[in-house]
Design an enzyme around this catalytic site. Sequence first.
Site, PDB file in Angstrom:
ATOM      1  N   CYS A 104       0.809  -1.235   0.000  1.00  0.00           N
ATOM      2  CA  CYS A 104       0.000   0.000   0.000  1.00  0.00           C
ATOM      3  C   CYS A 104       0.832   1.269   0.000  1.00  0.00           C
ATOM      4  O   CYS A 104       0.375   2.315  -0.457  1.00  0.00           O
ATOM      5  CB  CYS A 104      -0.955  -0.003   1.181  1.00  0.00           C
ATOM      6  SG  CYS A 104      -2.119  -1.373   1.070  1.00  0.00           S
ATOM      7  N   HIS A 266      -3.742   7.099   1.132  1.00  0.00           N
ATOM      8  CA  HIS A 266      -3.980   5.788   0.529  1.00  0.00           C
ATOM      9  C   HIS A 266      -5.393   5.367   0.929  1.00  0.00           C
ATOM     10  O   HIS A 266      -5.778   5.491   2.090  1.00  0.00           O
ATOM     11  CB  HIS A 266      -2.940   4.792   1.038  1.00  0.00           C
ATOM     12  CG  HIS A 266      -3.363   3.372   0.850  1.00  0.00           C
ATOM     13  ND1 HIS A 266      -3.711   2.863  -0.381  1.00  0.00           N
ATOM     14  CD2 HIS A 266      -3.531   2.358   1.742  1.00  0.00           C
ATOM     15  CE1 HIS A 266      -4.064   1.594  -0.228  1.00  0.00           C
ATOM     16  NE2 HIS A 266      -3.965   1.270   1.038  1.00  0.00           N
ATOM     17  N   ASN A 296     -10.008  -0.678  -2.153  1.00  0.00           N
ATOM     18  CA  ASN A 296      -8.593  -0.433  -1.879  1.00  0.00           C
ATOM     19  C   ASN A 296      -7.798  -1.016  -3.049  1.00  0.00           C
ATOM     20  O   ASN A 296      -7.778  -2.233  -3.241  1.00  0.00           O
ATOM     21  CB  ASN A 296      -8.239  -1.108  -0.548  1.00  0.00           C
ATOM     22  CG  ASN A 296      -6.774  -0.983  -0.169  1.00  0.00           C
ATOM     23  OD1 ASN A 296      -5.924  -0.737  -1.009  1.00  0.00           O
ATOM     24  ND2 ASN A 296      -6.491  -1.169   1.110  1.00  0.00           N
TER      25      ASN A 296
HETATM   26  C1  LIG Z   1     -11.341  -5.537   7.802  1.00  0.00           C
HETATM   27  C2  LIG Z   1     -12.295  -4.708   8.650  1.00  0.00           C
HETATM   28  C3  LIG Z   1     -13.250  -3.955   7.760  1.00  0.00           C
HETATM   29  C4  LIG Z   1     -13.075  -5.670   9.522  1.00  0.00           C
HETATM   30  O1  LIG Z   1     -13.916  -4.939  10.384  1.00  0.00           O
HETATM   31  P1  LIG Z   1     -13.956  -5.300  11.938  1.00  0.00           P
HETATM   32  O2  LIG Z   1     -14.955  -4.446  12.547  1.00  0.00           O
HETATM   33  O3  LIG Z   1     -12.555  -5.227  12.458  1.00  0.00           O
HETATM   34  O4  LIG Z   1     -14.489  -6.772  11.886  1.00  0.00           O
HETATM   35  P2  LIG Z   1     -13.866  -8.092  12.510  1.00  0.00           P
HETATM   36  O5  LIG Z   1     -12.715  -8.572  11.708  1.00  0.00           O
HETATM   37  O6  LIG Z   1     -13.677  -7.897  13.992  1.00  0.00           O
HETATM   38  O7  LIG Z   1     -15.082  -9.055  12.289  1.00  0.00           O
HETATM   39  C5  LIG Z   1     -16.347  -8.803  12.869  1.00  0.00           C
HETATM   40  C6  LIG Z   1     -17.310  -9.851  12.359  1.00  0.00           C
HETATM   41  O8  LIG Z   1     -17.624  -9.582  10.984  1.00  0.00           O
HETATM   42  C7  LIG Z   1     -17.398 -10.770  10.215  1.00  0.00           C
HETATM   43  N1  LIG Z   1     -16.979 -10.391   8.876  1.00  0.00           N
HETATM   44  C8  LIG Z   1     -15.725 -10.218   8.409  1.00  0.00           C
HETATM   45  N2  LIG Z   1     -15.773  -9.855   7.116  1.00  0.00           N
HETATM   46  C9  LIG Z   1     -17.069  -9.808   6.762  1.00  0.00           C
HETATM   47  C10 LIG Z   1     -17.729  -9.510   5.567  1.00  0.00           C
HETATM   48  N3  LIG Z   1     -17.089  -9.171   4.444  1.00  0.00           N
HETATM   49  N4  LIG Z   1     -19.077  -9.553   5.557  1.00  0.00           N
HETATM   50  C11 LIG Z   1     -19.773  -9.889   6.669  1.00  0.00           C
HETATM   51  N5  LIG Z   1     -19.187 -10.187   7.841  1.00  0.00           N
HETATM   52  C12 LIG Z   1     -17.850 -10.154   7.890  1.00  0.00           C
HETATM   53  C13 LIG Z   1     -16.328 -11.526  10.964  1.00  0.00           C
HETATM   54  O9  LIG Z   1     -16.385 -12.896  10.640  1.00  0.00           O
HETATM   55  C14 LIG Z   1     -16.760 -11.277  12.406  1.00  0.00           C
HETATM   56  O10 LIG Z   1     -17.819 -12.135  12.720  1.00  0.00           O
HETATM   57  P3  LIG Z   1     -17.965 -12.743  14.206  1.00  0.00           P
HETATM   58  O11 LIG Z   1     -18.129 -11.554  15.113  1.00  0.00           O
HETATM   59  O12 LIG Z   1     -19.188 -13.590  14.093  1.00  0.00           O
HETATM   60  O13 LIG Z   1     -16.716 -13.486  14.457  1.00  0.00           O
HETATM   61  C15 LIG Z   1     -11.538  -3.712   9.535  1.00  0.00           C
HETATM   62  O14 LIG Z   1     -10.858  -4.374  10.561  1.00  0.00           O
HETATM   63  C16 LIG Z   1     -10.584  -2.883   8.761  1.00  0.00           C
HETATM   64  O15 LIG Z   1     -10.961  -2.138   7.895  1.00  0.00           O
HETATM   65  N6  LIG Z   1      -9.286  -2.948   9.070  1.00  0.00           N
HETATM   66  C17 LIG Z   1      -8.283  -2.269   8.315  1.00  0.00           C
HETATM   67  C18 LIG Z   1      -8.013  -3.078   7.103  1.00  0.00           C
HETATM   68  C19 LIG Z   1      -7.262  -2.318   6.066  1.00  0.00           C
HETATM   69  O16 LIG Z   1      -7.353  -1.137   5.949  1.00  0.00           O
HETATM   70  N7  LIG Z   1      -6.496  -3.063   5.281  1.00  0.00           N
HETATM   71  C20 LIG Z   1      -5.745  -2.545   4.245  1.00  0.00           C
HETATM   72  C21 LIG Z   1      -4.527  -1.941   4.803  1.00  0.00           C
HETATM   73  S1  LIG Z   1      -3.684  -1.099   3.590  1.00  0.00           S
END
Ligand SMILES: CC(C)(COP(=O)(O)OP(=O)(O)OC[C@H]1O[C@@H](n2cnc3c(N)ncnc32)[C@H](O)[C@@H]1OP(=O)(O)O)[C@@H](O)C(=O)NCCC(=O)NCCS
Length: 339
Positions: A104, A266, A296
């Site tokens: 990224c 980004h 992204n």
């Molecule tokens: C990835 C991201 C959106 C996930 O959101 P979050 O609130 O942290 O969610 P979690 O990973 O804790 O998961 C919460 C729940 O949603 C579920 N879940 C994950 N992806 C899902 C999706 N696409 N659709 C539906 N549910 C989903 C998980 O399984 C989890 O379920 P559970 O509570 O039953 O176990 C978030 O963490 C994020 O944006 N992080 C930064 C990632 C990023 O920017 N990456 C690129 C870096 S350059």
Amino acid sequence: MYVPSHVVTNHDLTQYMDTSDEWIRERTGIIERRYAHRTDETTTTMGLEAARIAIERAGTTPQDIDFVIFATLSPDYYFPGCGVLLQRAMKMKEVGALDVRNQCSGFVYAISVADQFIRSGMYKNILVVGAEKHSFGLDFSTRGRNVSVIFGDGAGAVVMQPSSDDKHKVLSTHLHSDGESAEILAMYNPGTHANYWLDEKLADFDTAELGEMFFSHTMIDNAQVFPNMDGQAVFKKAVVKFPEVIMEALDSNNYKPADLKLLIPHQANLRISQFVQQKLRLRDDQVFNNIQHYGNTTAASIPIALCEAWEQGRINEGDLVCLAAFGSGFTWASALLKW
Ligand SMILES: CC(C)(COP(=O)(O)OP(=O)(O)OC[C@H]1O[C@@H](n2cnc3c(N)ncnc32)[C@H](O)[C@@H]1OP(=O)(O)O)[C@@H](O)C(=O)NCCC(=O)NCCS
């Protein structure tokens, strides 16, 4: 910039995995993304389309380009890199071609490298490209939904040249890394790691035949050929490092956040951008976001956003613009520009 014509909505993804438009919008801000044509488009060809436009807008030609820097994590081949494929496709001279593997933050790292070559006088027309074809390498089952819904395909490019005055320039660039969390956002296979860095045993490297270690049936059967991400850990680090590296760029040049015409972060996640905006007390018109429509796009996200911002008249000659990125590695970086 170049993005493929095929639009994939959040709703479209529900055909493949258990997810919903509401979940994706709420957690990431993404509404839709683009996917490349399976066989007619590659990371390099998308980079090429963006490069053509950049070269034309810079009033130059492919034959004038004297160095190529290509940032991507989804190259056409494991090796050689996309830089040489682009050099060939654009019928350039036998110029140097460098590939940057910084995910990224790849585009900002690439800009920094180009800036140093320009400052030293070594090159005068550097083509910097960021491009990704994520759609080929994601896990589209429910197992991979936390990663797959975030990423999209596309490309962006700029031509960097020496400026004849002090009004248009890269003021400074700032590059960082912390490999402590390298595995938090990573794709392990194919690779040569042989579990060396990992607590979990991914494949039977100790017993596998020579020739079956780089890419094995075990890896495919156990879905170990897709990216892994601990989203919350990435989020927590990103919201600290983004503001830090933006302030580093501003402080180094005696500017304050209020002086910024536009911050182009980004496009990792809309929530991360909003957090950064709040922390730096920036107005809505000082931050550019387009993740809603492209997801992204990793190394391509900043040049795509830069292009749209410029086309929409959000940046004009002499404006103070900050590019900032954070991602896998972790690596993070900023560049402060006088446009
Ligand atoms: C990835 C991201 C959106 C996930 O959101 P979050 O609130 O942290 O969610 P979690 O990973 O804790 O998961 C919460 C729940 O949603 C579920 N879940 C994950 N992806 C899902 C999706 N696409 N659709 C539906 N549910 C989903 C998980 O399984 C989890 O379920 P559970 O509570 O039953 O176990 C978030 O963490 C994020 O944006 N992080 C930064 C990632 C990023 O920017 N990456 C690129 C870096 S350059």
